[in-house]
Design an enzyme around this catalytic site. Sequence first.
Site, short mmCIF file in Angstrom:
data_model
loop_
_atom_site.label_atom_id
_atom_site.label_comp_id
_atom_site.label_asym_id
_atom_site.label_seq_id
_atom_site.Cartn_x
_atom_site.Cartn_y
_atom_site.Cartn_z
N THR A 73 0.73 -1.24 0.00
CA THR A 73 0.03 -0.02 -0.17
C THR A 73 0.85 1.21 -0.07
O THR A 73 2.13 1.24 0.45
CB THR A 73 -0.80 -0.07 1.17
OG1 THR A 73 -0.11 0.23 2.26
CG2 THR A 73 -1.93 -1.00 1.30
N TRP A 129 -20.38 15.79 10.39
CA TRP A 129 -19.34 15.60 9.43
C TRP A 129 -19.72 16.24 8.04
O TRP A 129 -20.86 16.42 7.57
CB TRP A 129 -19.30 13.91 9.01
CG TRP A 129 -18.88 13.29 10.18
CD1 TRP A 129 -18.70 13.83 11.51
CD2 TRP A 129 -18.71 11.82 10.30
NE1 TRP A 129 -18.19 12.79 12.44
CE2 TRP A 129 -18.22 11.69 11.33
CE3 TRP A 129 -18.55 10.74 9.17
CZ2 TRP A 129 -17.93 10.13 11.89
CZ3 TRP A 129 -18.43 9.51 9.81
CH2 TRP A 129 -18.10 9.23 10.92
N LYS A 140 -14.67 17.54 10.77
CA LYS A 140 -15.87 17.43 11.82
C LYS A 140 -16.01 18.70 12.44
O LYS A 140 -15.34 19.20 13.57
CB LYS A 140 -15.36 16.37 13.17
CG LYS A 140 -15.38 14.91 12.52
CD LYS A 140 -14.86 13.69 13.46
CE LYS A 140 -14.77 12.51 12.75
NZ LYS A 140 -13.86 11.56 13.48
N GLU A 193 -5.89 -3.76 -0.64
CA GLU A 193 -6.33 -4.72 0.13
C GLU A 193 -7.54 -5.51 -0.25
O GLU A 193 -7.78 -6.74 0.36
CB GLU A 193 -6.68 -4.13 1.72
CG GLU A 193 -5.44 -3.46 2.33
CD GLU A 193 -5.33 -2.21 2.25
OE1 GLU A 193 -5.34 -1.69 0.83
OE2 GLU A 193 -4.39 -1.59 3.16
#
Length: 546
Positions: free
Chosen positions: A189, A448, A443, A334
């Site tokens: 990754t 959000w 936030k 992944e």
Amino acid sequence: MLGLMQDQPLLISTIIRHAARHHAAAEIVSKTVEGAIHRTTYAEIEPRARRLASALRQLGTGLGARVATLAWNGHRHVELYYAVSGMGAICHTINPRLSTDDITYIAQHADDTILFADTSFAPIVAAIAPALRARLRAVVFMTEPAHMPDIALPPGMDLLCYEDLIASAGDDFAWPALDERSAASLCYTSGTTGRPKGVLYSHRSTLLHTFASNLKDVFGLGAADRFLPVVPMFHVNAWGTPYSAPMAGASLIMPGRHLDGASLADMMNTERVTCSAGVPTVWLGLLQHLRASGKRLESVERLIIGGSACPPMLMRAFGDEYGIRVDHAWGMTEMSPIGTYNRPKSSNADLPPEPAFRLREKQGRAMYGVDMRIVNDDSTELPWDGTTSGHLQVKGPNVCAAYLGDTPGSALDAEGWFATGDVATIDAEGYMEITDRSKDVVKSGGEWISTVQLENIAVGHPDVAEAAVIAARHPKWDERPLLIVVPRPGITIDLVSLRAFFDGKIAKWWQPDAIIVVDELPHTATGKIQKMALRDRFRDHLMPPG
Ligand code: ADP
């Protein structure tokens, strides 16, 4: 009672054998590092991959050994995919855009024993070789003897030529019958936080991913397709397309390192490309080239966009101006990497144009083999109503259970879910939409705000070339959105008009508190905007001085 069908393991070698026998004449056309066009077929690639496997065996490569590549998309890289995995070793594709420090770390962590490299990466090889001398036995440049670079390697490390290796090998190598759960390939990754982590795919996970990604509502490649992967083979195996194209008998058109708009348009037209896949940045480059040159793409029917959110203006521009369908996909290293793909269902096929377009902007529906859900901070599953957003988790046989070197299952929670790090909504029909990365979301006073949504609006403004929104610290609201934009070449951004551009598209309290204009944004090795670097620089922009 067991079934009475032939028991054959799902192996990567079966794909190239199938392609060589049943799609013998399908082509692999590559733009080489030197710039020339090279043409070959699956019928020619398969015996060369076997010769390469035989040569690797001669060099002492055994089952499970790691063989690394530092290479662009090209026919030799395809041969390596099949030779290395097919013989039971592990094909470790390294991203050459990483820092030499990260590349060295990755090669050491993976325990690479042989490195295959394009000649254009000779400077990287020279820089990393001394630190790898303990384990790395040989460097093979993927070229003919005439183009071998002149570099010095540490004592004991052999410098070899790819075409010499193939020429010297016998052709009596037969693909071994491996356990389908054996490791086949390895990708790290990009490591936006901390060191890169290794994801180790098996033959079985790769085959299942290849079947599923070739369903009609996913890549759905066919033998009449000429597919051009812009996404590099060092980036999650080019989204698995060097497997899905030969499985379907589609030709592979390999652009090498020539990924600018003009080179891509040229290759797409001369090679009659029907379908292509890549990240938004390359399609922006292609669009700019088409608009500036007045050229058209004569055979391309479909562009697949993933890796970052597809700006809606890209989808509209290719559709309206060039008649090319743009499909949105989502995934991650992944997940091998495809998680979702966006195609209509019969229930929503007849929507009016605007709602239909709005639906196509989403990242799409789960591909077979992927289950997903959204949860709150306490891991309670949230409703599929298209508005509630939560942490996105996934499950399936193509999903990573542990990173290389970690304990089995350590990447999963107690119920076997893998946390993607994305924040998303899922609607009643199962269409997922990414609203943010968990660590990027703003936030504001406990609510959000989606940075992705704000960025999509900003790049729709005619003055803006690229945009990023970050959470800046705020004395009253904890965090507020800060918009950072790069102007189009030669343009001075009209900030009043850019601010007004958000009106009516978002709730008022989502409006960015400030706009900063910069010459360029920092990018990761996979072309994504490096928000961490931006946060480090601008985090306190909204705080009172001192
Ligand atoms: P990939 O190599 O497929 O880009 P990475 O592992 O480098 O995968 O990054 C995966 C992350 O990229 C995802 O978790 C998500 O945050 C982001 N991503 C990928 N595709 C999309 C998309 N279509 N829209 C928004 N974000 C995306």
